[in-house]
Design an enzyme around this catalytic site. Structure first.
Site, PDB file in Angstrom:
ATOM      1  N   HIS A 167       4.942 120.783 100.213  1.00 58.41           N
ATOM      2  CA  HIS A 167       4.545 122.193 100.190  1.00 58.41           C
ATOM      3  C   HIS A 167       3.204 122.459  99.552  1.00 58.41           C
ATOM      4  O   HIS A 167       2.815 123.612  99.406  1.00 58.41           O
ATOM      5  CB  HIS A 167       5.579 123.023  99.433  1.00 58.41           C
ATOM      6  CG  HIS A 167       6.813 123.313 100.229  1.00 58.41           C
ATOM      7  ND1 HIS A 167       6.926 124.418 101.030  1.00 58.41           N
ATOM      8  CD2 HIS A 167       7.964 122.622 100.361  1.00 58.41           C
ATOM      9  CE1 HIS A 167       8.113 124.409 101.611  1.00 58.41           C
ATOM     10  NE2 HIS A 167       8.761 123.321 101.227  1.00 58.41           N
ATOM     11  N   LYS A 212       1.534 138.643  96.200  1.00 59.95           N
ATOM     12  CA  LYS A 212       1.905 137.224  96.200  1.00 59.95           C
ATOM     13  C   LYS A 212       1.838 136.774  94.755  1.00 59.95           C
ATOM     14  O   LYS A 212       1.385 137.530  93.889  1.00 59.95           O
ATOM     15  CB  LYS A 212       0.941 136.404  97.068  1.00 59.95           C
ATOM     16  CG  LYS A 212      -0.547 136.717  96.804  1.00 59.95           C
ATOM     17  CD  LYS A 212      -1.487 135.902  97.684  1.00 59.95           C
ATOM     18  CE  LYS A 212      -1.535 136.386  99.109  1.00 59.95           C
ATOM     19  NZ  LYS A 212      -0.999 135.433 100.070  1.00 59.95           N
ATOM     20  N   ARG A 213       2.307 135.547  94.472  1.00 61.09           N
ATOM     21  CA  ARG A 213       2.152 135.045  93.114  1.00 61.09           C
ATOM     22  C   ARG A 213       0.683 135.105  92.706  1.00 61.09           C
ATOM     23  O   ARG A 213      -0.204 134.917  93.543  1.00 61.09           O
ATOM     24  CB  ARG A 213       2.676 133.600  93.018  1.00 61.09           C
ATOM     25  CG  ARG A 213       4.182 133.494  93.069  1.00 61.09           C
ATOM     26  CD  ARG A 213       4.831 134.268  91.935  1.00 61.09           C
ATOM     27  NE  ARG A 213       4.566 133.619  90.674  1.00 61.09           N
ATOM     28  CZ  ARG A 213       5.467 132.926  89.984  1.00 61.09           C
ATOM     29  NH1 ARG A 213       6.708 132.818  90.419  1.00 61.09           N
ATOM     30  NH2 ARG A 213       5.151 132.353  88.839  1.00 61.09           N
ATOM     31  N   THR A 249       3.450 132.564 103.856  1.00 58.97           N
ATOM     32  CA  THR A 249       4.425 133.207 104.736  1.00 58.97           C
ATOM     33  C   THR A 249       4.320 134.728 104.620  1.00 58.97           C
ATOM     34  O   THR A 249       4.728 135.443 105.536  1.00 58.97           O
ATOM     35  CB  THR A 249       5.868 132.774 104.406  1.00 58.97           C
ATOM     36  OG1 THR A 249       6.071 132.902 102.998  1.00 58.97           O
ATOM     37  CG2 THR A 249       6.120 131.348 104.848  1.00 58.97           C
TER      38      THR A 249
HETATM   39  C1  LIG Z   1       6.979 136.094 101.352  1.00 59.21           C
HETATM   40  C2  LIG Z   1       7.045 136.147  99.897  1.00 59.21           C
HETATM   41  C3  LIG Z   1       6.241 135.301  99.127  1.00 59.21           C
HETATM   42  C4  LIG Z   1       5.235 134.349  99.731  1.00 59.21           C
HETATM   43  O1  LIG Z   1       4.015 135.030  99.863  1.00 59.21           O
HETATM   44  P1  LIG Z   1       2.634 134.239 100.095  1.00 59.21           P
HETATM   45  O2  LIG Z   1       1.676 135.350 100.357  1.00 59.21           O
HETATM   46  O3  LIG Z   1       2.831 133.382 101.293  1.00 59.21           O
HETATM   47  O4  LIG Z   1       2.344 133.502  98.863  1.00 59.21           O
HETATM   48  C5  LIG Z   1       6.329 135.381  97.754  1.00 59.21           C
HETATM   49  N1  LIG Z   1       7.166 136.245  97.160  1.00 59.21           N
HETATM   50  C6  LIG Z   1       7.936 137.092  97.868  1.00 59.21           C
HETATM   51  C7  LIG Z   1       8.825 138.037  97.139  1.00 59.21           C
HETATM   52  C8  LIG Z   1       7.913 137.062  99.254  1.00 59.21           C
HETATM   53  O5  LIG Z   1       8.704 137.892  99.945  1.00 59.21           O
END
Ligand SMILES: *Cc1c(COP(=O)(O)O)cnc(C)c1O
Length: 840
Positions: free
Chosen positions: A386, A577-578, A689
């Protein structure tokens, strides 16, 4: 709002009183909450009448009553699924993951079971609406971010595609921490998600297993003269299974997410007990229970804590013992068919200690020869990588294994010795290669390289987007690719269209249903048909109304959570996102500062007619020990405060930092977003994602050529995507002579932003706090190269603003984005795993 029921659903019909009574006697899934009943409404009424009826808890009781009733409706189908699968007619997949970021279950279960309308009816007499109840459910936040959410999307797709896949994870008492913002700083609060009980889970004590720790090993010779090893004087911990149902989309299948809880074994420390240390012995229980107490809140960073390795081994051992027990129950000790009937998918290296553990169970417990056990292991293990960030690759000190898992370490050594023979054979006389590729990293403190262990033992190693897999095989895992090219493959990630479109965006779902029928929910490629509607006036109009209504709804949430008014007429520009440097929230922040300066200038020069009003939303959690990420949160909050309190600016620019970003927040955010920011440094984001959820819901993306963005751009075409920035090759090429100072000089916009930051304008009360951020931008060693992409990003944002002014053409681009998102359904991803990896 929801998908209208066409036929009575199979699952609920099966819940006849007779069947239900049979279930009650069943040994696997015991009926817990309500007696046999035939309808959701009757079952809910019974639950409510049996309670104490405290008025103030009525909604809470209704939620639990409804959830319990829905679970009850699933029981017979759940049992049927299990009985069918236990025959091993098709391959069984165990998806091993330290994280399952499930979010709420009720709305999704109702959608998949086609029980939404029946639930509304059942709630009628209580004068409570379904949405209000759904909002009472605690998120199951058993994951950090993308990796954990991927596991959750996969479970939905597997069940919906009628695949026999069981998720194995940990039932953390405390999930992902709740984030509060105090004076702009992140504060972590414990997430006691189980405090009101979990109506979905079923405790299944008959699947308990015991997991050993510590102790030492000894060899002995059996009657036949064969030498064996035993692991003695272990401190055993009991693993108790808690099952959660995973309903497929209207197909009668109910898969299982089995979460393990650690408990003290029943005969804990009897010796101590007999010596009179009764209370001591009872207190020891805590040590065992600590293992599954808390989720580690680190996303994309290695973390060498001993308790974390204990969690990993606990999950791996318990899950494998469970699989082997099931096998032995059906097939006795004949393992000849095992590899054809089972596959274990490792979600990153977190459960990779499953490799030596499977060897240990086969060799030590089932007295299998090493070669046969290795054959089974290497034809059942599959590993998903990942991350490309070297700091996220797990390495455990050999010393830690030696103490905690001595027998497992011996097996790792044996695996390594045999494998290094292959390496020596492939690169004769090359001792550098042996060191480089060894599972054991030598040095002052030797380490076990978990990714290498996983690669050596797996028949499949996959990356999660085309670019990511390409970078893996040409970089991080190049030598392994040379040795075993056939192991490597790509499976681009996806997200489930049930949760991330049908459930979270009921307005758009209704529009799609009206125009395309329901088939898109099962097969998202049907969205392609939308491309025929891009000139349809009525469609454009309705599409805009859906987005507007969703934006109104999100505005309410932002007003409530952040105290900031977002106007639905303005563009919604979102990055959630994080928080991590590689994801470059900083680039976004610098651009917002630039927009702020531009707005002030336009106001003073009376040229505001050119400005495109926008609302910028930023959200995400920082790992509690990650200082730079926490500082970025503080900067975003201070910036938001400055901007939102300037009455000259707010007609054109507003900024909010949303606290506690999680799955439920995303369900409100992605349907309301105009512009999705996916701006990581190229070559750093494995897939992403979040980008896919936004695209599915009609957002346009501003993004770098990174992760799955590359494939999204390919699908939708560059005229419908705002691409900018260096590509992965250019990032690598620039690295040796990166000169941010020059780049800042060459960009008047960036120079102005830096000057304002350095003046202390955003931290008047706390001088100097943002110095580390300023220094990182100016550092020639900045791995994320923020300054390198600033101008290109700014120009892409100008294109965005211009494009948004033509609302019709923007809407057409929005429709095209949804239309082309079919490839990013996790159903497509899972079809790839099924056909090319699992051969299920
Ligand atoms: C989809 C999702 C992520 C992943 O987001 P990225 O932008 O791909 O890092 C992280 N946290 C939550 C709560 C999500 O629904």
């Amino acid at each position: 709002m929801s998908i209208s029921p066409t036929k009575r659903d199979k699952v609920s019909k099966k819940a006849s009183p007779n069947k239900a009574r049979k279930v009650q006697q069943g040994d696997q899934i015991q009926q817990q909450d309500c007696p046999p009943c035939d309808s959701l409404s009757a079952s809910l009424a019974r639950y409510m009448n049996n309670g104490l009826g405290q008025q103030e808890h009525v909604k809470h009781d209704l939620f639990h009553g409804l959830a319990s009733s829905v679970k009850h409706q699933m029981l017979s189908a759940w049992r049927e699924t299990r009985n069918k699968d236990s025959q091993y007619q098709t391959k069984q997949v165990a998806y091993l993951s330290l994280e399952f970021l499930m979010g709420r279950a009720l709305g999704n279960a109702l959608l998949n079971l086609e029980l939404t309308d029946e639930s509304r009816e059942a709630l009628n007499q209580y004068a409570v609406d379904l949405e209000a109840l759904e909002g009472l459910e605690h998120d199951a936040g058993l994951g950090n971010g993308g990796l954990g959410r991927l596991a959750a999307c996969f479970l939905d797709s597997c069940a919906s595609m009628d695949l026999a896949v069981t998720g194995y994870g940990i039932r953390y008492e405390y999930g992902m921490f709740a984030q509060k913002i105090v004076d702009g700083y992140q504060i972590e609060r414990p997430d006691r998600w189980l405090k009101d009980g979990n109506p979905w889970e079923v405790r299944v004590p008959n699947h308990n297993v015991t997991v050993p720790f510590f102790g030492h090993t000894e060899s002995y010779v059996d009657k036949a003269g064969r030498r064996h090893m035993t692991w003695l004087n272990t401190q055993d911990v009991k693993a108790v299974a808690y099952d959660m149902p995973v309903p497929g989309y209207r197909n009668g299948r109910i898969n299982t997410l089995r979460l393990w809880k650690s408990e003290a074994t029943d005969d804990f420390d009897l010796a101590e007990f007999n010596q009179g240390d009764y209370t001591e012995a009872v207190a020891r229980k805590n040590l065992a229970e600590q293992i599954t107490m808390v989720l580690y809140p680190n996303d994309a960073s290695e973390n060498g804590k001993e308790l974390r390795l204990r969690q990993q081994y606990f999950l791996s051992s318990a899950s494998l013992q469970d699989l082997l027990n099931n096998w032995v129950k059906q097939n006795g000790h004949d393992f000849s068919g095992f590899a054809n009937a089972n596959v274990m998918q490792l979600n990153d290296t977190h459960p990779s200690v499953a490799v030596p553990e499977l060897m240990r169970l086969l060799v030590d417990h089932y007295a299998m020869e090493w070669e046969q056990a290795w054959e089974i292991t290497t034809s059942t293990m599959a590993y998903t990588n990942h991350t490309l960030l070297p700091e996220a690759l797990e390495r455990w000190p050999v010393r830690m294994f030696e103490q905690m898992l001595p027998r497992v370490l011996e097996i790792i050594y044996e695996i390594n010795a045999r494998y290094l023979d292959d390496v020596a054979h492939h690169w004769p006389g090359d001792s550098d290669m042996l060191n480089k590729m060894s599972i054991i990293e030598e040095g002052h403190e030797p380490h076990v390289r978990m990714a290498y262990l996983a690669i050596v033992a797996s028949f499949s190693v996959n990356g999660v987007a085309g670019l990511h897999t390409q970078l893996l095989t040409s970089g991080l895992f190049k030598s392994f690719y040379e040795l075993w090219p056939e192991k490597f493959n790509n499976r681009t990630n996806g997200v489930t269209p049930r949760r991330w479109l049908a459930h979270c965006n009921p307005r758009l779902a209704a529009l799609l249903n009206k125009r395309l029928g329901l088939e898109w929910i099962r097969d998202l490629q049907h969205l392609q048909a939308l491309n025929a509607f891009t000139e349809d006036k009525e469609m454009i109009e309705e599409w805009q109304q859906v987005k507007l209504a969703n934006k109104r709804e999100l505005s309410l949430m932002i007003a409530r959570e952040c105290g900031v008014e977002f106007s639905p007429e303005m563009m919604f520009d979102v990055q959630v996102k994080r928080i991590h440097e590689y994801k470059r929230q900083l680039l976004n922040i610098l651009h917002v500062i630039h927009l702020y300066q531009k707005t002030l200038t336009a106001v003073s020069e009376n040229k505001t007619q050119d400005l495109q009003p926008r609302c910028v939303l930023i959200g995400g959690k920082a790992a509690p020990g990650y200082m730079m990420a926490k500082l970025l949160i503080k900067l975003a909050n201070n910036l938001a405060h400055m901007i939102n309190s300037d009455p000259d600016v707010v007609p054109y620019l507003r900024v909010a930092f949303l606290p506690n970003y999680n799955v439920s927040a995303m369900e409100k955010i992605c349907p309301a977003t105009d512009l999705s920011q996916q701006i990581s440094t190229a070559g750093k984001e494995a897939s992403g994602t979040g980008n896919m959820k936004f695209m599915m819901n009609g957002a346009l993306t501003i993004g770098t050529l990174d992760g799955a963005n590359v494939e999204m751009l390919e699908e939708v075409g560059e005229e419908n995507f705002f691409q900018f920035g260096l590509n992965a090759d250019e990032v690598s090429a620039l690295k040796p002579n990166y000169q941010p100072a020059q780049l800042i000089k060459d960009s008047p916009a960036l120079a102005d932003v830096m000057t304002l930051m350095e003046s202390g304008y955003f931290n008047l009360q706390e001088p100097g706090i943002f110095d580390p951020i300023i220094a990182s931008i100016k550092s020639p060693n900045d791995p994320w190269m923020t300054a390198a992409d600033f101008e290109s990003y700014r120009l892409a944002q100008v294109r965005v603003a211009d494009a948004y002014k033509d609302r019709k053409s923007w809407t057409q681009m929005s429709i095209r984005n949804t239309a082309c998102s079919g490839r990013f359904s996790s159903d497509v991803t899972i079809a790839g795993y099924r056909d090319d990896i699992w051969r299920a």
